[in-house]
Write a protein that holds these residues in place. Structure first.
Motif, PDB file in Angstrom:
ATOM      1  N   GLU A   1       1.773 -16.112 -10.572  1.00 39.23           N
ATOM      2  CA  GLU A   1       1.344 -14.739 -10.511  1.00 39.23           C
ATOM      3  C   GLU A   1       2.398 -14.038  -9.660  1.00 39.23           C
ATOM      4  O   GLU A   1       2.238 -12.878  -9.447  1.00 39.23           O
ATOM      5  CB  GLU A   1      -0.077 -14.434 -10.051  1.00 39.23           C
ATOM      6  N   PHE A   2       3.458 -14.667  -9.119  1.00 44.62           N
ATOM      7  CA  PHE A   2       4.046 -14.206  -7.822  1.00 44.62           C
ATOM      8  C   PHE A   2       4.825 -13.060  -8.177  1.00 44.62           C
ATOM      9  O   PHE A   2       4.761 -11.864  -7.767  1.00 44.62           O
ATOM     10  CB  PHE A   2       5.295 -15.364  -7.468  1.00 44.62           C
ATOM     11  N   GLY A   3       5.746 -12.947  -9.556  1.00 43.74           N
ATOM     12  CA  GLY A   3       6.542 -11.797  -9.885  1.00 43.74           C
ATOM     13  C   GLY A   3       5.568 -10.585 -10.095  1.00 43.74           C
ATOM     14  O   GLY A   3       6.059  -9.344  -9.396  1.00 43.74           O
ATOM     15  N   GLU A   4       4.580 -10.644 -10.823  1.00 43.12           N
ATOM     16  CA  GLU A   4       3.650  -9.379 -10.985  1.00 43.12           C
ATOM     17  C   GLU A   4       2.916  -9.065  -9.812  1.00 43.12           C
ATOM     18  O   GLU A   4       3.047  -7.868  -9.613  1.00 43.12           O
ATOM     19  CB  GLU A   4       2.501 -10.294 -12.039  1.00 43.12           C
ATOM     20  N   PHE A   5       2.425  -9.881  -8.905  1.00 40.04           N
ATOM     21  CA  PHE A   5       1.859  -9.355  -7.892  1.00 40.04           C
ATOM     22  C   PHE A   5       2.761  -8.783  -6.849  1.00 40.04           C
ATOM     23  O   PHE A   5       2.337  -7.644  -6.222  1.00 40.04           O
ATOM     24  CB  PHE A   5       1.116 -10.509  -6.946  1.00 40.04           C
ATOM     25  N   ALA A   6       3.792  -9.417  -6.522  1.00 33.56           N
ATOM     26  CA  ALA A   6       4.845  -8.692  -5.705  1.00 33.56           C
ATOM     27  C   ALA A   6       5.567  -7.510  -6.099  1.00 33.56           C
ATOM     28  O   ALA A   6       5.739  -6.522  -5.265  1.00 33.56           O
ATOM     29  CB  ALA A   6       5.980  -9.789  -5.284  1.00 33.56           C
ATOM     30  N   SER A   7       5.743  -7.150  -7.371  1.00 36.99           N
ATOM     31  CA  SER A   7       6.341  -6.328  -8.065  1.00 36.99           C
ATOM     32  C   SER A   7       5.530  -5.223  -7.859  1.00 36.99           C
ATOM     33  O   SER A   7       5.892  -4.049  -7.445  1.00 36.99           O
ATOM     34  CB  SER A   7       6.574  -6.423  -9.422  1.00 36.99           C
ATOM     35  N   SER A   8       4.006  -5.287  -8.090  1.00 45.00           N
ATOM     36  CA  SER A   8       3.294  -4.230  -8.185  1.00 45.00           C
ATOM     37  C   SER A   8       3.013  -3.791  -6.792  1.00 45.00           C
ATOM     38  O   SER A   8       2.971  -2.468  -6.514  1.00 45.00           O
ATOM     39  CB  SER A   8       1.669  -4.851  -8.675  1.00 45.00           C
ATOM     40  N   ALA A   9       2.989  -4.520  -5.722  1.00 46.41           N
ATOM     41  CA  ALA A   9       2.780  -4.232  -4.478  1.00 46.41           C
ATOM     42  C   ALA A   9       3.773  -3.495  -3.857  1.00 46.41           C
ATOM     43  O   ALA A   9       3.587  -2.372  -3.194  1.00 46.41           O
ATOM     44  CB  ALA A   9       2.758  -5.504  -3.410  1.00 46.41           C
ATOM     45  N   ASP A  10       5.118  -3.566  -4.195  1.00 43.94           N
ATOM     46  CA  ASP A  10       6.364  -3.025  -3.715  1.00 43.94           C
ATOM     47  C   ASP A  10       6.182  -1.479  -4.431  1.00 43.94           C
ATOM     48  O   ASP A  10       6.644  -0.531  -4.153  1.00 43.94           O
ATOM     49  CB  ASP A  10       7.605  -3.529  -3.888  1.00 43.94           C
ATOM     50  N   LYS A  11       6.175  -1.542  -5.752  1.00 38.11           N
ATOM     51  CA  LYS A  11       6.275  -0.474  -6.587  1.00 38.11           C
ATOM     52  C   LYS A  11       5.101   0.594  -6.194  1.00 38.11           C
ATOM     53  O   LYS A  11       5.536   1.899  -6.030  1.00 38.11           O
ATOM     54  CB  LYS A  11       6.095  -0.746  -8.344  1.00 38.11           C
ATOM     55  N   ASN A  12       4.057   0.002  -5.972  1.00 36.66           N
ATOM     56  CA  ASN A  12       3.010   0.955  -5.554  1.00 36.66           C
ATOM     57  C   ASN A  12       2.699   1.157  -4.053  1.00 36.66           C
ATOM     58  O   ASN A  12       1.759   2.265  -3.663  1.00 36.66           O
ATOM     59  CB  ASN A  12       1.621   0.562  -6.184  1.00 36.66           C
ATOM     60  N   ARG A  13       3.552   0.692  -3.306  1.00 41.31           N
ATOM     61  CA  ARG A  13       3.385   0.830  -1.723  1.00 41.31           C
ATOM     62  C   ARG A  13       2.162   0.473  -1.315  1.00 41.31           C
ATOM     63  O   ARG A  13       1.712   1.233  -0.415  1.00 41.31           O
ATOM     64  CB  ARG A  13       4.357   2.111  -1.340  1.00 41.31           C
ATOM     65  N   VAL A  14       1.434  -0.600  -1.664  1.00 45.20           N
ATOM     66  CA  VAL A  14       0.096  -0.905  -1.165  1.00 45.20           C
ATOM     67  C   VAL A  14       0.147  -1.227   0.183  1.00 45.20           C
ATOM     68  O   VAL A  14      -1.026  -1.046   0.583  1.00 45.20           O
ATOM     69  CB  VAL A  14      -0.422  -1.908  -2.174  1.00 45.20           C
ATOM     70  N   TRP A  15       1.138  -1.575   0.884  1.00 43.99           N
ATOM     71  CA  TRP A  15       1.209  -2.144   2.012  1.00 43.99           C
ATOM     72  C   TRP A  15       1.856  -1.099   3.121  1.00 43.99           C
ATOM     73  O   TRP A  15       3.021  -0.631   2.918  1.00 43.99           O
ATOM     74  CB  TRP A  15       1.837  -3.330   2.506  1.00 43.99           C
ATOM     75  N   MET A  16       1.110  -0.329   3.902  1.00 46.82           N
ATOM     76  CA  MET A  16       1.806   0.545   5.159  1.00 46.82           C
ATOM     77  C   MET A  16       2.719   1.454   4.269  1.00 46.82           C
ATOM     78  O   MET A  16       4.019   1.749   4.658  1.00 46.82           O
ATOM     79  CB  MET A  16       2.619  -0.167   6.260  1.00 46.82           C
ATOM     80  N   PRO A  17       2.347   2.222   3.532  1.00 49.00           N
ATOM     81  CA  PRO A  17       3.059   3.148   2.547  1.00 49.00           C
ATOM     82  C   PRO A  17       4.013   4.250   3.418  1.00 49.00           C
ATOM     83  O   PRO A  17       5.216   4.665   2.863  1.00 49.00           O
ATOM     84  CB  PRO A  17       2.133   4.034   1.659  1.00 49.00           C
ATOM     85  N   GLU A  18       3.573   4.523   4.540  1.00 51.27           N
ATOM     86  CA  GLU A  18       4.627   5.316   5.324  1.00 51.27           C
ATOM     87  C   GLU A  18       5.527   4.746   6.142  1.00 51.27           C
ATOM     88  O   GLU A  18       6.061   5.338   7.021  1.00 51.27           O
ATOM     89  CB  GLU A  18       3.664   6.281   5.947  1.00 51.27           C
ATOM     90  N   SER A  19       5.512   3.502   6.302  1.00 51.00           N
ATOM     91  CA  SER A  19       6.190   2.684   7.200  1.00 51.00           C
ATOM     92  C   SER A  19       7.636   2.771   6.920  1.00 51.00           C
ATOM     93  O   SER A  19       8.344   2.956   5.906  1.00 51.00           O
ATOM     94  CB  SER A  19       5.986   1.096   6.905  1.00 51.00           C
ATOM     95  N   VAL A  20       8.644   2.619   8.254  1.00 48.76           N
ATOM     96  CA  VAL A  20      10.178   2.415   8.164  1.00 48.76           C
ATOM     97  C   VAL A  20      10.509   1.484   7.466  1.00 48.76           C
ATOM     98  O   VAL A  20      11.706   1.365   7.113  1.00 48.76           O
ATOM     99  CB  VAL A  20      10.555   2.694   9.574  1.00 48.76           C
ATOM    100  N   TYR A  21       9.682   0.442   7.455  1.00 51.32           N
ATOM    101  CA  TYR A  21      10.252  -0.930   6.624  1.00 51.32           C
ATOM    102  C   TYR A  21      10.696  -0.444   5.086  1.00 51.32           C
ATOM    103  O   TYR A  21      11.390  -1.157   4.623  1.00 51.32           O
ATOM    104  CB  TYR A  21       9.177  -2.045   6.730  1.00 51.32           C
ATOM    105  N   TRP A  22       9.991   0.443   4.718  1.00 59.02           N
ATOM    106  CA  TRP A  22      10.354   0.908   3.017  1.00 59.02           C
ATOM    107  C   TRP A  22      12.086   1.331   3.129  1.00 59.02           C
ATOM    108  O   TRP A  22      12.605   1.153   2.055  1.00 59.02           O
ATOM    109  CB  TRP A  22       9.485   1.708   2.505  1.00 59.02           C
ATOM    110  N   MET A  23      12.274   2.042   4.226  1.00 63.64           N
ATOM    111  CA  MET A  23      13.775   2.335   4.230  1.00 63.64           C
ATOM    112  C   MET A  23      14.443   1.486   4.426  1.00 63.64           C
ATOM    113  O   MET A  23      15.551   1.225   3.988  1.00 63.64           O
ATOM    114  CB  MET A  23      13.694   3.639   5.444  1.00 63.64           C
ATOM    115  N   ASP A  24      14.171   0.186   5.150  1.00 65.41           N
ATOM    116  CA  ASP A  24      14.904  -0.857   5.419  1.00 65.41           C
ATOM    117  C   ASP A  24      14.972  -1.715   4.104  1.00 65.41           C
ATOM    118  O   ASP A  24      16.031  -2.209   3.737  1.00 65.41           O
ATOM    119  CB  ASP A  24      14.014  -1.758   6.448  1.00 65.41           C
ATOM    120  N   LEU A  25      13.850  -1.633   3.399  1.00 61.95           N
ATOM    121  CA  LEU A  25      14.144  -2.468   1.982  1.00 61.95           C
ATOM    122  C   LEU A  25      14.815  -1.615   1.240  1.00 61.95           C
ATOM    123  O   LEU A  25      16.017  -2.534   0.491  1.00 61.95           O
ATOM    124  CB  LEU A  25      12.655  -2.417   1.347  1.00 61.95           C
ATOM    125  N   LYS A  26      15.146  -0.393   1.315  1.00 57.95           N
ATOM    126  CA  LYS A  26      15.703   0.298   0.373  1.00 57.95           C
ATOM    127  C   LYS A  26      17.465  -0.002   0.712  1.00 57.95           C
ATOM    128  O   LYS A  26      18.388   0.017  -0.151  1.00 57.95           O
ATOM    129  CB  LYS A  26      15.782   1.864   0.389  1.00 57.95           C
TER     130      LYS A  26
END
Length: 412
Positions: free
Chosen positions: A328-353
């Motif tokens: 299930e790894f790819g499906e769960f990880a992709s969905s989590a990042d696509k939908n920003r289910v974790w800390m959606p306003e976090s600066v870490y999303w800019m780091d990821l980008k």
């Protein structure tokens, strides 16, 4: 580093580690232990992050002897000479960090077994214990790891005659292990622990093993400072650690800018070198950002450790390797990042980008273990980003929010 088949990164010394050298006399060892085992030091500084291990931190705030010993000009001269480079103590809280292996199940039990006079009492060993192989022992006192800081000095405060184990092993470039001779009482070794992967083997055959450690960084401007706080956050007093961390990092930043300013003042035409100036700005901005990112809010840090436990914190890279093998790894990880289910306003999303853009351009990234090159075919996820930065507690929080932790936990 060359003899160990290791590539030397942007550090000041080609020395991975030293052989033991004398640092304290017998009287000096007793004086140090007397200062270390004061009631106020034990009451304020003792904790037990691993079974059978007692740790004393911030002892320099309770003992002038310990502070003055490690910061004395003669001590500093010896440290710099041993590694062949100018060194600065990393920050006060990393002066005299002490690891104690002693009998006892609780902090109270272990502290009661500490005496100023080093014990020479031996422990009878079984045949199996005499055949002890630390490279196959899952209970090594500190498993394979990199240190949080570039350089460390390890000073032995216990009798080692008759001890089995207790050495340090360095992982060579070919994957094999090199044993580093352990120091006897009053002797010290220095290790470039932030650059070499190593383990500390559990000592057998003795009643106690007490080693005290002080950490350093290069005192040379323009030399990359690889420090991070992943290893120490779970058992440090963050209200004490964070102000010291901020001050030391800002001093390093100041030194870098002053060094460049002095060059420009002597040679004004250097100010026209836009490439050099852009390099300075980029590196120092990155350094300042990493300084901030390492300071996880204490409330969040405590919440996550309570939810997942310190064992999972230290096992985070291993957990990630296991999770990646789940169907299930790819499906769960992709969905989590696509939908920003974790800390959606976090600066870490800019780091990821930013990291994804660097990967697209084929640029290496800085990580807790040195240069980080993405060589996988799959997508680069937030889990990868948080571990790259050494933010193990946030990684576990992301893993839980994504749903992958529940699947992993059921397997475990």
């Amino acid at each position: 580093m060359q003899e160990l088949l290791l590539n030397q990164s942007a550090t000041a010394s080609p020395i991975a580690g030293t052989t033991p050298f004398p640092l304290l006399s017998r009287e000096g060892v007793r004086a140090y232990r007397r200062a270390l085992f004061q009631k106020k030091v034990l009451d304020q500084c003792a904790s037990s992050p691993f079974p059978g291990t007692l740790v004393l931190r911030d002892a320099e705030k309770q003992s002038n002897f310990i502070k003055d010993f490690w910061t004395h000009p003669e001590t500093m001269r010896i440290m710099c000479e041993a590694m062949g480079v100018p060194l600065d103590v990393i920050m006060p809280t990393e002066i005299g960090h002490t690891n104690i292996q002693v009998e006892g199940a609780t902090v109270s039990d272990m502290t009661k077994n500490l005496n100023i006079e080093p014990t020479a009492e031996k422990v009878e060993l079984t045949v199996e214990e005499r055949a002890y192989d630390p490279l196959k022992d899952v209970s090594t006192i500190i498993p394979w790891h990199y240190d949080s800081y570039p350089y460390v000095c390890v000073l032995m405060l216990s009798e080692t005659e008759g001890m089995i184990g207790g050495e340090t092993y360095i992982k060579k470039g070919d994957g094999t292990a090199k044993k580093v001779e352990g120091p006897r009482i009053g002797h010290a070794v220095m290790l470039q622990g932030g650059e070499v992967e190593h383990l500390a083997a559990r000592a057998k055959g003795v009643k106690e093993r007490i080693s005290t450690i002080t950490s350093y960084r290069s005192g040379v401007p323009t030399v990359y400072d690889s420090s991070y706080m992943t290893n120490v956050r779970p058992y440090a007093n963050l209200n004490s650690l964070y102000p010291e961390w901020t001050q030391y990092r800002l001093r390093k930043l100041r030194d870098e800018i002053t060094h460049y300013l002095n060059k420009v003042e002597k040679e004004p035409e250097l100010a026209l070198d836009q490439v050099a100036l852009e390099k300075l700005v980029t590196e120092q901005a990155d350094y300042l950002q990493r300084t901030s990112r390492q300071m996880i809010a204490p409330k969040e840090h405590r919440r996550i450790l309570k939810a997942y436990g310190s064992a999972a914190y230290y096992d985070a890279p291993k957990i990630w390797r296991t999770v990646q093998s789940l169907p299930e790894f790819g499906e769960f990880a992709s969905s989590a990042d696509k939908n920003r289910v974790w800390m959606p306003e976090s600066v870490y999303w800019m780091d990821l980008k930013s990291s994804n853009e660097a990967i697209r351009l084929g640029r290496p990234l800085k990580a807790t273990m040195g240069n980080f090159i993405w060589d996988k075919e799959r997508q680069y996820y937030m889990g990868d980003e948080l571990l790259r930065q050494g933010l193990n507690e946030l990684f576990l929080d992301w893993l839980g929010t994504s749903g992958l932790w529940d699947i992993y936990h059921k397997l475990a």
